[in-house]
Write a protein that holds these residues in place. Structure first.
Motif, short mmCIF file in Angstrom:
data_model
loop_
_atom_site.label_atom_id
_atom_site.label_comp_id
_atom_site.label_asym_id
_atom_site.label_seq_id
_atom_site.Cartn_x
_atom_site.Cartn_y
_atom_site.Cartn_z
N ASP A 53 -8.37 -2.77 -3.41
CA ASP A 53 -8.27 -3.90 -4.34
C ASP A 53 -9.57 -4.70 -4.26
O ASP A 53 -10.48 -4.38 -3.49
N THR A 75 -16.97 5.80 -5.52
CA THR A 75 -17.17 5.20 -6.83
C THR A 75 -17.01 3.70 -6.63
O THR A 75 -17.06 3.22 -5.50
N CYS A 103 0.83 -1.21 0.00
CA CYS A 103 0.00 0.00 0.00
C CYS A 103 0.87 1.26 0.00
O CYS A 103 1.87 1.34 0.70
N ASN A 142 -14.43 1.45 -6.65
CA ASN A 142 -13.42 0.95 -5.71
C ASN A 142 -12.70 2.09 -4.97
O ASN A 142 -11.63 1.88 -4.42
N ARG A 143 -13.31 3.27 -4.98
CA ARG A 143 -12.71 4.42 -4.30
C ARG A 143 -13.71 5.07 -3.36
O ARG A 143 -14.90 5.12 -3.65
N ASN A 200 -8.33 10.20 0.26
CA ASN A 200 -8.81 9.48 -0.92
C ASN A 200 -8.29 8.06 -0.79
O ASN A 200 -7.08 7.85 -0.64
N TRP A 201 -9.23 7.12 -0.83
CA TRP A 201 -8.89 5.72 -0.66
C TRP A 201 -9.16 4.95 -1.95
O TRP A 201 -10.18 5.16 -2.59
N GLU A 202 -8.28 4.00 -2.25
CA GLU A 202 -8.50 3.08 -3.38
C GLU A 202 -8.28 1.66 -2.87
O GLU A 202 -7.30 1.39 -2.16
N ARG A 215 -4.18 2.29 -1.71
CA ARG A 215 -3.68 3.67 -1.81
C ARG A 215 -4.46 4.54 -0.83
O ARG A 215 -5.68 4.45 -0.75
N ARG A 216 -3.72 5.37 -0.09
CA ARG A 216 -4.33 6.34 0.83
C ARG A 216 -3.59 7.66 0.66
O ARG A 216 -2.39 7.75 0.92
N MET A 242 -7.10 -1.73 1.35
CA MET A 242 -6.75 -0.43 0.78
C MET A 242 -5.36 -0.52 0.15
O MET A 242 -4.41 -0.93 0.81
#
Length: 154
Positions: free
Chosen positions: A111, A80, A41, A82-83, A107-109, A118-119, A116
């Motif tokens: 898998d 959205t 991550c 996956n975010r 902002n979180w993304e 990406r943060r 998570m």
């Protein structure tokens, strides 16, 4: 390892994911919190960039060593597939007893397994007096009946 709720997100599952994250952070256990993130991550936290669970644990350990009596509230901003976009505020004091309130956006993304990957966090803070504090629950999980950010006017 799967970490429900899983993408694609809707309003209900986004809010649930946010509350689970808030609960974890209010528990202030770096090792446990880091398990919500992928092994690789990527984080941007203020001006610090870290990658991977080990660096996340180190950052959180430093954070909660400095930020005493930490209490956090997170709130959904947008989502959205996956975010998820989150706004938050937290209160803490330093070792001299000075209280602070920090505000920010994340902002979180995620898998496909709900971890998570990406943060991206933007955070600012300012000193407050003890009388200005708004987060007064016992350390740990915010009680369900405690007002959220919108109800507190934050």
């Amino acid at each position: 390892m799967s970490r429900p709720p899983l993408p694609p997100f809707n309003a209900q599952t986004s809010a649930e994911k946010i509350r689970l994250a808030e609960d974890g952070w209010n528990g202030r256990n770096p090792q446990k919190v880091a398990q919500a993130y992928t092994e690789d991550c990527f984080w941007r936290n203020r001006a610090e960039f870290v990658q991977g669970r080990e660096e996340i644990e180190q950052l959180l350990t430093r954070k909660w060593t400095r930020e005493l009596d930490y209490r956090l509230i997170k709130e959904l901003w947008a989502f959205t597939e996956n975010r998820i976009a989150v706004r938050f505020a937290y209160e803490f004091h330093d070792d001299s007893g000075q209280w602070f309130r920090a505000y920010g956006n994340e902002n979180w993304e995620f898998d496909d397994d709900g971890l998570m990957r990406r943060r991206l966090a933007s955070i600012n803070e300012h000193p407050i007096s003890a009388e200005e504090r708004k987060f007064h629950w016992p350390l740990g999980r915010r009680p369900d009946d405690h007002p959220g950010l919108s109800e507190l006017g934050l």
